[in-house]
Each structure stands twice: as structure tokens, then as C-alpha cells.
Enzyme design. Structure first.
Site, PDB file in Angstrom:
ATOM      1  N   LYS A  47       1.041  -1.257  -0.030  1.00 41.03           N
ATOM      2  CA  LYS A  47      -0.107   0.152  -0.098  1.00 41.03           C
ATOM      3  C   LYS A  47       1.050   1.170   0.161  1.00 41.03           C
ATOM      4  O   LYS A  47       0.499   2.727  -0.520  1.00 41.03           O
ATOM      5  CB  LYS A  47      -1.499  -0.072   1.581  1.00 41.03           C
TER       6      LYS A  47
HETATM    7  C1  LIG Z   1      -2.793  -6.542   3.911  1.00 44.39           C
HETATM    8  C2  LIG Z   1      -2.631  -6.271   1.974  1.00 44.39           C
HETATM    9  N1  LIG Z   1      -3.772  -7.578   1.863  1.00 44.39           N
HETATM   10  C3  LIG Z   1      -4.152  -7.195   0.193  1.00 44.39           C
HETATM   11  C4  LIG Z   1      -3.887  -6.692  -0.506  1.00 44.39           C
HETATM   12  C5  LIG Z   1      -3.835  -5.914  -1.919  1.00 44.39           C
HETATM   13  O1  LIG Z   1      -4.986  -5.192  -2.228  1.00 44.39           O
HETATM   14  P1  LIG Z   1      -5.442  -4.207  -3.060  1.00 44.39           P
HETATM   15  O2  LIG Z   1      -6.290  -5.462  -4.062  1.00 44.39           O
HETATM   16  O3  LIG Z   1      -5.427  -2.952  -2.798  1.00 44.39           O
HETATM   17  O4  LIG Z   1      -4.019  -4.265  -3.763  1.00 44.39           O
HETATM   18  C6  LIG Z   1      -2.736  -5.458   0.201  1.00 44.39           C
HETATM   19  C7  LIG Z   1      -1.823  -4.664  -0.976  1.00 44.39           C
HETATM   20  O5  LIG Z   1      -1.199  -3.788  -0.267  1.00 44.39           O
HETATM   21  C8  LIG Z   1      -2.730  -5.607   1.508  1.00 44.39           C
HETATM   22  O6  LIG Z   1      -1.287  -4.727   2.267  1.00 44.39           O
END
Ligand SMILES: Cc1ncc(COP(=O)(O)O)c(C=O)c1O
Length: 356
Positions: A47
Site C-alpha cells: 500500500k
Molecule cells: C494486507 C494487504 N492485503 C491485500 C492487499 C491487496 O490490495 P489491493 O487489491 O488493494 O491492491 C494489500 C495491498 O497492499 C495489502 O496490504
């Protein structure tokens, strides 16, 4: 002045995460299973990449976001250098340590009941409203980051994470990933597919999320959404940060590049997390454990010696009060692997797995 000098130390540490082979697992499944260690970004998740891109896409001195935690932590960290205030709205079904971290970073936090996106009290809707209200008061310019719909999120994975992975591994046969906002799977998946059309892009989806059906059958729906069966407003899983009831702008940019979807159950994720710690020395969170289960399933469908890549989203530290808490796991009607020597279902029948 070079780039490193004009960005904060935090920003300079974002990206270029290692790709590592899970050697025990790879030996067991007879295919190479690699993980891209997004948990090694400075804020502990991928993120950081999205937060930096989204923050740069909007100007304002008060950052407001609705998040299950990780995006908020990344934003609160980025706000430090310029002394910007950060307000984060969280749903109440996430590990409480995320809120503690946010508060330690000086963010103002609000926890709201989990709700469907159509409900005005869904955490994303509350965050949007807070930003609007702050702007009406006019003392500070507030920005609603809007990670689900802000496509700078997709862009950063399409323009940076995807090419970075491609440089690290040009012979990959499959990329396997769950979806929160969808930015990661859509951005990396689309980049890889455009680069090398035969790469399989596979979505991993937790129980209750509507995305599995979207990919497999064209309609966003989950069996748990059937009338009389809906236990919670959003979805029924202990996985944090993944699973959704809608196709976001970010996911939409990559949805046509996803070949298939796999449903992973909570118990499999718990079993895999414990197995990874015991056999690879990797302490991972719930979404990462689901990703690795999905990677094994995909691996076993591919010819031997194939190469599969998935993402380690975050580490176990963010999950000690839920996913890595025996009492919590038992309270959800699941088994704690240490109590009964459970092996993840996806590797149970592979010869030699019991000996590991
Ligand atoms: C803990 C966690 N799970 C899942 C995701 C996948 O996220 P996204 O689909 O929002 O890119 C992230 C992305 O960094 C994350 O930090």
C-alpha cells in the site's frame, strides 16, 4: 539534485522489493513458487506504493481515507514529513493493532461498524463525508484519497510494480493474487499479460467475496449473499484487506486480463500461514496466506518446473490479535494448526508432505 535527495527517506524506501523462492514449497510441488515481498516496503505493505501515487494525485493539507488499515498507515507515514493531518476511518472487523499504529503515527481514527457499500455508514462513505465537511468548514483543504476508485493506485502497479517483477522474473507462467481495491492484481496482471500473453493471471478470493463469481461467471455475487444466509454486511472471512462486493475502478482496468479465480477458505489460510512459518521461516498475514494457497493450487495445474509468483502483502505482526491469535481462531469455529498438526489441504496429498 537527484531523486533520492528530494523525496523523504520513507519514499525512497518504497519499491524494489525482493522476489524470493519458497524453496521447501517449490521442492514439494515440483514447480518454482516465488513470492514478491511487498511486506518489506517501509510501511509494511504494498500500500506504500499506492498511497504515494494517490497522495501525489491530489493536493491538500488534510488527508482523509477509508481503509482496512494498511493504506491508512502508509498515508499517515507520508503525512509526517509535510506535517499534514491524516484522518482514517476503519471498519470494526480488523486487527486492533492497525488502529494503534495509526494513532502512534498521529492519525485521527474513527472505527465504524462494517456495512455494505450502499450503506451511508460504510467506512469509505464516512471518510468521503468527513472530507466534504472539512472543506465546507474551510479552515483546511481536505483530500479524500479514495483508494478503491482512484486509479493512480492501478497506475503505480502497472507502471512500476509490474515492470519491476518482470525484470526480476521473465520466465513466470502464472501470477496469483487476491484483490482488495484491485490495484495490485489489475496493475501487475495487465502489465504482465500485455508483455507476455501466455502468463496466467489468477485471482484468489476469500469466502463471501463477490469477485470469484465475477471472474468465473461474469456476475459479482457470493453465495453468502443469498437472502437468509448473509451473516455479516460485507463478507464472511477472517482475511483482512481482501475480498469485495463490487468491481472498483481499479479492478475494472485489469479485470479482462484475469484468466480465472480460486476460492480459498479461512482454514486453509490459517493452515498455510503456520506451515509457512514452520517450513519457510516466513511469518505472514491472512491475505498473504490465501495468496500462497492459491499459488500452490495454480502450480499443481501447471506442468512441472513451471514458475508461479504471488505476493506477500504483509507480515504476521499486523495480525497478532486476530489471525495469529489462537483464541480468536477457535472462536471463529476454526482449528489452530499447532493443536492438531494440520497440513494445508492444497499440499496434503502431495507425496512427502507429511515428512516435512
Ligand atoms: C494486507 C494487504 N492485503 C491485500 C492487499 C491487496 O490490495 P489491493 O487489491 O488493494 O491492491 C494489500 C495491498 O497492499 C495489502 O496490504
Amino acid at each position: 539534485m537527484n531523486d533520492i535527495a528530494i523525496v523523504s527517506a520513507y519514499e525512497a524506501l518504497i519499491g524494489n522489493t525482493p522476489l524470493v523462492k519458497l524453496s521447501t514449497l517449490s521442492r514439494l510441488v515440483g514447480r518454482s513458487v516465488y513470492v514478491k515481498m511487498e511486506s518489506l516496503n517501509p510501511g509494511g505493505t504494498g500500500k506504500d506504493r499506492a498511497a504515494l501515487a494517490m497522495r501525489r494525485s491530489k493536493t491538500g493539507g488534510l488527508v482523509v481515507e477509508g481503509t482496512s488499515g494498511s493504506t491508512g498507515i502508509a498515508l499517515a507515514s507520508l503525512c509526517q514529513r509535510r506535517g499534514h493531518a491524516c484522518v482514517v476511518v476503519l471498519p470494526d472487523d480488523q486487527a486492533s493493532e492497525k488502529q494503534r499504529i495509526l494513532e502512534a503515527l498521529g492519525a485521527e481514527t474513527y472505527v465504524v461498524s462494517n456495512a455494505a457499500i450502499a450503506n451511508p455508514n460504510h467506512y469509505v462513505n464516512v471518510a468521503r463525508r468527513l472530507a466534504v465537511r472539512a472543506n465546507e468548514l474551510g479552515t483546511v483543504r481536505a483530500v479524500f484519497i479514495d483508494q478503491f476508485e482512484n486509479v493512480s493506485n492501478f497506475d503505480t502497479h502497472y507502471e512500476q510494480t509490474g515492470p519491476e517483477l518482470w525484470r526480476q522474473c521473465k520466465n513466470l507462467d502464472a501470477f496469483v493474487m487476491s484483490s482488495g481495491t484491485g490495484g495490485t492484481i489489475a496493475g501487475i496482471g495487465r502489465f504482465l499479460k500485455e508483455k507476455h500473453v501466455s502468463v496466467k493471471v489468477v485471482l484468489v478470493d476469500p469466502p463471501g467475496s463477490a469477485l470469484y463469481h465475477k471472474i468465473q461467471h461474469g456476475v459479482a455475487f457470493a453465495n453468502q449473499q443469498r437472502e437468509r444466509e448473509l451473516k455479516r454486511h460485507r463478507y464472511d472471512t477472517l482475511a483482512e484487506g481482501i475480498g469485495l462486493d463490487r468491481v472498483t475502478n481499479n479492478l475494472a482496468l485489469g479485470v479482462d486480463f484475469i484468466d480465472s479465480a480460486i476460492r480459498v477458505m479461512d482454514q486453509e489460510a490459517v493452515d498455510m500461514a503456520h506451515w509457512l512459518l514452520a517450513n519457510e521461516g516466513l511469518w505472514v498475514g491472512s491475505s498473504s496466506a490465501m495468496n500462497v494457497v492459491g499459488a500452490v493450487r495454480v502450480a499443481l495445474q501447471l506442468p512441472s518446473k513451471s514458475t508461479i509468483v504471488t505476493i506477500i502483502c504483509d507480515a504476521g505482526q499486523r495480525h497478532v490479535t486476530r489471525f495469529w491469535n489462537r483464541d480468536f481462531i477457535l472462536s471463529r469455529g476454526l482449528e489452530w494448526p499447532g493443536d492438531c498438526e494440520r497440513i494445508p489441504g492444497c499440499i496434503q496429498n502431495i507425496e512427502g508432505s507429511a515428512a516435512l
